[in-house]
Scaffold this active site. Sequence first.
Site, PDB file in Angstrom:
ATOM      1  N   GLU A 250       0.803  -1.231   0.000  1.00  0.00           N
ATOM      2  CA  GLU A 250       0.000   0.000   0.000  1.00  0.00           C
ATOM      3  C   GLU A 250       0.838   1.285   0.000  1.00  0.00           C
TER       4      GLU A 250
ATOM      5  N   TYR B 201       3.379   2.036   2.116  1.00  0.00           N
ATOM      6  CA  TYR B 201       3.947   2.407   3.417  1.00  0.00           C
ATOM      7  C   TYR B 201       5.453   2.096   3.431  1.00  0.00           C
TER       8      TYR B 201
ATOM      9  N   ARG C 154       2.334  -8.898   4.279  1.00  0.00           N
ATOM     10  CA  ARG C 154       1.442  -8.336   3.250  1.00  0.00           C
ATOM     11  C   ARG C 154       2.312  -7.824   2.117  1.00  0.00           C
TER      12      ARG C 154
ATOM     13  N   HIS D 243      -1.697   3.869  -1.784  1.00  0.00           N
ATOM     14  CA  HIS D 243      -2.742   4.858  -1.503  1.00  0.00           C
ATOM     15  C   HIS D 243      -2.721   5.997  -2.516  1.00  0.00           C
TER      16      HIS D 243
ATOM     17  N   GLN E 257     -18.492   4.978   3.130  1.00  0.00           N
ATOM     18  CA  GLN E 257     -19.018   6.205   3.716  1.00  0.00           C
ATOM     19  C   GLN E 257     -18.868   6.294   5.232  1.00  0.00           C
TER      20      GLN E 257
HETATM   21  P1  FAD Z   1     -36.505   7.472   0.961  1.00  0.00           P
HETATM   22  O1  FAD Z   1     -35.491   6.552   0.475  1.00  0.00           O
HETATM   23  O2  FAD Z   1     -36.837   8.639   0.103  1.00  0.00           O
HETATM   24  O3  FAD Z   1     -37.815   6.646   1.274  1.00  0.00           O
HETATM   25  C1  FAD Z   1     -39.055   7.239   1.594  1.00  0.00           C
HETATM   26  C2  FAD Z   1     -40.173   6.261   1.295  1.00  0.00           C
HETATM   27  O4  FAD Z   1     -41.384   6.770   1.823  1.00  0.00           O
HETATM   28  C3  FAD Z   1     -40.420   6.032  -0.183  1.00  0.00           C
HETATM   29  O5  FAD Z   1     -40.352   4.658  -0.477  1.00  0.00           O
HETATM   30  C4  FAD Z   1     -41.822   6.596  -0.422  1.00  0.00           C
HETATM   31  O6  FAD Z   1     -42.548   5.848  -1.400  1.00  0.00           O
HETATM   32  C5  FAD Z   1     -42.449   6.449   0.943  1.00  0.00           C
HETATM   33  N1  FAD Z   1     -43.556   7.377   1.218  1.00  0.00           N
HETATM   34  C6  FAD Z   1     -43.538   8.733   1.158  1.00  0.00           C
HETATM   35  N2  FAD Z   1     -44.726   9.233   1.515  1.00  0.00           N
HETATM   36  C7  FAD Z   1     -45.517   8.178   1.820  1.00  0.00           C
HETATM   37  C8  FAD Z   1     -46.874   8.046   2.270  1.00  0.00           C
HETATM   38  N3  FAD Z   1     -47.655   9.104   2.525  1.00  0.00           N
HETATM   39  N4  FAD Z   1     -47.353   6.816   2.463  1.00  0.00           N
HETATM   40  C9  FAD Z   1     -46.591   5.714   2.240  1.00  0.00           C
HETATM   41  N5  FAD Z   1     -45.299   5.785   1.811  1.00  0.00           N
HETATM   42  C10 FAD Z   1     -44.781   7.005   1.624  1.00  0.00           C
HETATM   43  N6  FAD Z   1     -27.077   7.600  -0.199  1.00  0.00           N
HETATM   44  C11 FAD Z   1     -25.934   7.152   0.249  1.00  0.00           C
HETATM   45  O7  FAD Z   1     -25.707   7.164   1.462  1.00  0.00           O
HETATM   46  N7  FAD Z   1     -24.990   6.625  -0.575  1.00  0.00           N
HETATM   47  C12 FAD Z   1     -25.183   6.558  -1.899  1.00  0.00           C
HETATM   48  O8  FAD Z   1     -24.304   6.094  -2.623  1.00  0.00           O
HETATM   49  C13 FAD Z   1     -26.402   7.030  -2.412  1.00  0.00           C
HETATM   50  N8  FAD Z   1     -26.644   6.982  -3.730  1.00  0.00           N
HETATM   51  C14 FAD Z   1     -27.827   7.439  -4.200  1.00  0.00           C
HETATM   52  C15 FAD Z   1     -28.050   7.406  -5.559  1.00  0.00           C
HETATM   53  C16 FAD Z   1     -29.252   7.853  -6.078  1.00  0.00           C
HETATM   54  C17 FAD Z   1     -29.464   7.815  -7.560  1.00  0.00           C
HETATM   55  C18 FAD Z   1     -30.246   8.368  -5.205  1.00  0.00           C
HETATM   56  C19 FAD Z   1     -31.558   8.854  -5.752  1.00  0.00           C
HETATM   57  C20 FAD Z   1     -30.011   8.421  -3.846  1.00  0.00           C
HETATM   58  C21 FAD Z   1     -28.800   7.989  -3.340  1.00  0.00           C
HETATM   59  N9  FAD Z   1     -28.507   8.048  -1.987  1.00  0.00           N
HETATM   60  C22 FAD Z   1     -27.342   7.563  -1.513  1.00  0.00           C
HETATM   61  C23 FAD Z   1     -29.407   8.705  -1.049  1.00  0.00           C
HETATM   62  C24 FAD Z   1     -30.213   7.703  -0.232  1.00  0.00           C
HETATM   63  O9  FAD Z   1     -30.865   6.810  -1.092  1.00  0.00           O
HETATM   64  C25 FAD Z   1     -31.184   8.457   0.647  1.00  0.00           C
HETATM   65  O10 FAD Z   1     -30.455   9.264   1.543  1.00  0.00           O
HETATM   66  C26 FAD Z   1     -32.074   7.517   1.440  1.00  0.00           C
HETATM   67  O11 FAD Z   1     -32.809   6.715   0.564  1.00  0.00           O
HETATM   68  C27 FAD Z   1     -33.024   8.282   2.337  1.00  0.00           C
HETATM   69  O12 FAD Z   1     -33.790   7.346   3.035  1.00  0.00           O
HETATM   70  P2  FAD Z   1     -35.236   7.663   3.586  1.00  0.00           P
HETATM   71  O13 FAD Z   1     -35.735   6.372   4.099  1.00  0.00           O
HETATM   72  O14 FAD Z   1     -35.198   8.815   4.504  1.00  0.00           O
HETATM   73  O15 FAD Z   1     -36.113   8.135   2.344  1.00  0.00           O
HETATM   74  P1  NAP Z   2     -26.802  17.641  -2.930  1.00  0.00           P
HETATM   75  O1  NAP Z   2     -25.583  16.885  -2.683  1.00  0.00           O
HETATM   76  O2  NAP Z   2     -27.282  18.606  -1.932  1.00  0.00           O
HETATM   77  O3  NAP Z   2     -26.572  18.405  -4.312  1.00  0.00           O
HETATM   78  C1  NAP Z   2     -27.501  19.265  -4.851  1.00  0.00           C
HETATM   79  C2  NAP Z   2     -26.884  20.036  -6.008  1.00  0.00           C
HETATM   80  O4  NAP Z   2     -27.842  20.915  -6.552  1.00  0.00           O
HETATM   81  C3  NAP Z   2     -25.701  20.867  -5.633  1.00  0.00           C
HETATM   82  O5  NAP Z   2     -24.741  20.733  -6.676  1.00  0.00           O
HETATM   83  C4  NAP Z   2     -26.238  22.299  -5.580  1.00  0.00           C
HETATM   84  O6  NAP Z   2     -25.106  23.047  -5.891  1.00  0.00           O
HETATM   85  C5  NAP Z   2     -27.376  22.258  -6.571  1.00  0.00           C
HETATM   86  N1  NAP Z   2     -28.542  23.089  -6.222  1.00  0.00           N
HETATM   87  C6  NAP Z   2     -29.125  23.246  -5.016  1.00  0.00           C
HETATM   88  N2  NAP Z   2     -30.198  24.052  -5.112  1.00  0.00           N
HETATM   89  C7  NAP Z   2     -30.311  24.411  -6.395  1.00  0.00           C
HETATM   90  C8  NAP Z   2     -31.220  25.238  -7.118  1.00  0.00           C
HETATM   91  N3  NAP Z   2     -32.242  25.859  -6.510  1.00  0.00           N
HETATM   92  N4  NAP Z   2     -31.025  25.396  -8.448  1.00  0.00           N
HETATM   93  C9  NAP Z   2     -30.010  24.790  -9.057  1.00  0.00           C
HETATM   94  N5  NAP Z   2     -29.104  23.999  -8.439  1.00  0.00           N
HETATM   95  C10 NAP Z   2     -29.258  23.815  -7.113  1.00  0.00           C
HETATM   96  O7  NAP Z   2     -28.011  16.675  -3.226  1.00  0.00           O
HETATM   97  P2  NAP Z   2     -28.161  15.398  -4.142  1.00  0.00           P
HETATM   98  O8  NAP Z   2     -27.172  15.354  -5.258  1.00  0.00           O
HETATM   99  O9  NAP Z   2     -29.595  15.419  -4.507  1.00  0.00           O
HETATM  100  O10 NAP Z   2     -27.869  14.205  -3.184  1.00  0.00           O
HETATM  101  C11 NAP Z   2     -28.693  13.964  -2.067  1.00  0.00           C
HETATM  102  C12 NAP Z   2     -27.943  13.210  -1.027  1.00  0.00           C
HETATM  103  O11 NAP Z   2     -27.765  11.867  -1.459  1.00  0.00           O
HETATM  104  C13 NAP Z   2     -26.587  13.812  -0.832  1.00  0.00           C
HETATM  105  O12 NAP Z   2     -26.531  14.500   0.416  1.00  0.00           O
HETATM  106  C14 NAP Z   2     -25.647  12.654  -0.856  1.00  0.00           C
HETATM  107  O13 NAP Z   2     -25.003  12.494   0.383  1.00  0.00           O
HETATM  108  C15 NAP Z   2     -26.498  11.421  -1.114  1.00  0.00           C
HETATM  109  N6  NAP Z   2     -25.857  10.708  -2.200  1.00  0.00           N
HETATM  110  C16 NAP Z   2     -24.645  10.180  -1.970  1.00  0.00           C
HETATM  111  C17 NAP Z   2     -24.003   9.529  -2.972  1.00  0.00           C
HETATM  112  C18 NAP Z   2     -22.653   8.919  -2.727  1.00  0.00           C
HETATM  113  O14 NAP Z   2     -22.056   8.390  -3.642  1.00  0.00           O
HETATM  114  N7  NAP Z   2     -22.134   8.940  -1.532  1.00  0.00           N
HETATM  115  C19 NAP Z   2     -24.566   9.424  -4.215  1.00  0.00           C
HETATM  116  C20 NAP Z   2     -25.810   9.986  -4.428  1.00  0.00           C
HETATM  117  C21 NAP Z   2     -26.450  10.645  -3.406  1.00  0.00           C
HETATM  118  P3  NAP Z   2     -25.120  24.570  -6.294  1.00  0.00           P
HETATM  119  O15 NAP Z   2     -25.986  25.228  -5.264  1.00  0.00           O
HETATM  120  O16 NAP Z   2     -23.694  24.978  -6.252  1.00  0.00           O
HETATM  121  O17 NAP Z   2     -25.652  24.635  -7.676  1.00  0.00           O
HETATM  122 FE1  SF4 Z   3     -17.807   0.488   4.954  1.00  0.00          FE
HETATM  123 FE2  SF4 Z   3     -20.159  -0.456   5.742  1.00  0.00          FE
HETATM  124 FE3  SF4 Z   3     -19.971   0.889   3.434  1.00  0.00          FE
HETATM  125 FE4  SF4 Z   3     -18.946  -1.588   3.711  1.00  0.00          FE
HETATM  126  S1  SF4 Z   3     -21.110  -0.998   3.788  1.00  0.00           S
HETATM  127  S2  SF4 Z   3     -17.931   0.153   2.776  1.00  0.00           S
HETATM  128  S3  SF4 Z   3     -18.206  -1.532   5.794  1.00  0.00           S
HETATM  129  S4  SF4 Z   3     -19.602   1.699   5.469  1.00  0.00           S
END
Ligand code: FAD
Ligand code: NAP
Ligand code: SF4
Length: 684
Positions: A179, A181, A229, A267, A354
Amino acid sequence: MTATSQDHTKPERHPQYPSLFAPLDLGFTTLRNRVLMGSMHTGLEDRARDFPKLAAYFAERAAGGVGLIVTGGFSPNLVGWLKPFASKLSWPWEVRKHRLVTDAVHAHGAKICLQLLHAGRYAYHPLSVAPSKLKSPINPFTPRALSGRGVDRHIDAYANAARLARDGGYDGVEVMGSEGYLINEFLSARTNRRNDAWGGSVERRMRFATEIVRRVREACGPDFIVIYRLSMLELVPDGSDWGEIVTQAKAIEAAGATIINTGIGWHEARIPTIATSVPRAAFAGVTAKLRPHVALPLVATNRINMPDVAERILADGGADLVSMARPLLADPEWVNKAHTGKAHAINTCIACNQACLDHVFENKAASCLVNPRACAETELNYEATPSPRRIAVVGAGPAGLACATVAAGRGHHVTLFDAADEIGGQFNLAKRIPGKEEFHETLRYFEHRIRETGVAVRLSTRVDAATLQGFDIVVLATGVTPRPVDFAGADHAKVVSYLDVLTGRVIPGKQVAIVGAGGIGFDVAEYLVHHGVSPTLEPARWMSEWGIDRDFESPGGLARAEPELPARRVWLLQRSAGRPGARLGKTTGWIHRAALKAKQVKMLGGVEYLGVTDAGLAIRIDDAEQVLPVDHVVICAGQESQRELLPALLAQAIPVHVIGGADVAVELDAKRAIAQASRLAAAL
Ligand code: FAD
Ligand code: NAP
Ligand code: SF4
């Protein structure tokens, strides 16, 4: 011994995973199976007061059936610290606390080795040393070059630390030689420019490593495990070539090592080695290539997270053990579940980094996105409730799923509602992104837990306050809705949301602008530039894209990167100045940026959106206006909490808890959603 644990007195052939569960006889000791829990720094190693927590963390993994554990790295001296006051073992008074760990692990029938890691030029402090005075590209500190006497003193320090580890009850040590080191820095012409007895030819560069192994063996005797390693694929320019690696492996074997573990990538390498987009077991071929050259047991590593993958590597004869670090953080019962034919019950590591690596790099204690109990075993426990309640959880996204299954597991009567016809919430979008296939596993795990804990699930049910009459407690986990934008033309037919694109409701044209460069903007860009099967599922294609020599022969194992042409022309935009993606994960952000760069995505910061017309998206950057001639504009501008049910519930005086995105949408991720939900469910 728990009902699910292995019966170690009868090493019978396992029907499903015979190679994984074959004991390994090392001559003086026997490992009960072929699972090595790989070294991983958790942050609990650094302070004596955290050792009870460290012992509880390892004890759960030992009780979970793992054969051999390797601790996080301990430096053999002060200058080898990873950062100031980081873990070290060099004085007799530092030994006692280790007994807590070794006794806890031995009580459950596992073995444990302490990893000796000298950070070399990766040390994040001004005392750092290295073979030559060459700064690493990922560290601001320039190391001091060791003198010849300094090299001798370092070898003494390794032998001393190994002896102390044996005094602390460890079954052995792992000498960290990869890695990038210190030891690796001696091995490589990239970082070793010495012309004394420790530099120059490959024989002289590897003398430091072989002397350490020889002296550790001499200090600790023949009945002590010495894992080395070995850096088998360096993935940096001027790294060792295959001939050098074989020479090093043979010398390490001759010096007295017991086992050789595989190290992949420095790294400072710019090729991902453990991220979720890396194919499963992508690097097992490197270990298999070394197999014919040495007689010692070899360990395969990196992105091995499920039993079928592990079994295949072992059954093919490419390795004798498999190393897993993060998968055992995610599920301490991984081994027992595999042993009892319950692979479907494994809480699979999705390789997101994460809560584990990102935390360590942010100086926070490690945990796990899918298992918030990891490294919190002494304080977060899901004990049976003395007073079961009727609980409604609204929303089956990550927050709702974690809350419902933990609460039901504790004995509550839980009903889980979702408006959609499947569980998962936004994870159903995440799993469609090329390179995020592992997210399917989390949903499979929750489906299993729902069945196992008896959660009643009501899908296709949009809940209103009336539906929730009669419950003792309501948990709102209704997530988020996309944030609307307000620039001119936001209602133009070209403008769509990431939901439209990722659900397949809209198939964007050949030229696309993405508004918002957060995690979702990056993921949507990845989705739009790929065509066909995800390269993560086709390792050969993935290696070509990233520039890895598929024969692992060249210096550093590098080849010319050959990224496939993008499926679309994509612009990824943000209003804030600076580089898009700066706020992505510490250990993965660079991968997302590099992947999109290779697909010619134009990433622009400091953008002002002037409006959308039939001609495309008009923008201004630094007073210069232009129209991006796009077919679609995909809005990924963040989200807002969805909790319109709350006022009615509060009016009915039903106890309500709000979690996940429904609670706070800003900077929401699944790590926060699952942790908050699990902690609430533990307290209900
Ligand atoms: P949600 O996942 O939004 O779930 C809410 C649920 O509530 C939904 O299923 C909806 O149908 C249901 N619901 C809403 N209102 C009602 C109602 N009145 N009655 C019944 N059901 C209802 N996060 C990461 O940490 N790492 C990632 O790599 C990552 N990648 C992502 C990639 C994408 C493309 C997207 C879109 C998101 C990603 N996220 C990632 C973000 C992550 O998915 C969200 O932070 C997480 O899903 C939030 O969880 P939640 O349960 O609060 O809400
Ligand atoms: P986000 O990270 O908050 O990004 C939102 C983006 O939209 C920013 O680039 C912001 O930057 C822009 N924005 C905000 N308000 C706006 C407006 N009114 N008009 C135009 N642009 C605007 O949110 P997200 O991409 O929706 O992701 C949601 C969460 O999911 C994130 O917090 C992230 O942690 C999680 N997630 C994580 C991963 C992962 O790989 N770890 C992957 C997907 C999602 P500017 O204001 O500079 O334009
Ligand atoms: Fe790390 Fe848990 Fe994500 Fe695996 S699932 S990479 S152990 S945070």
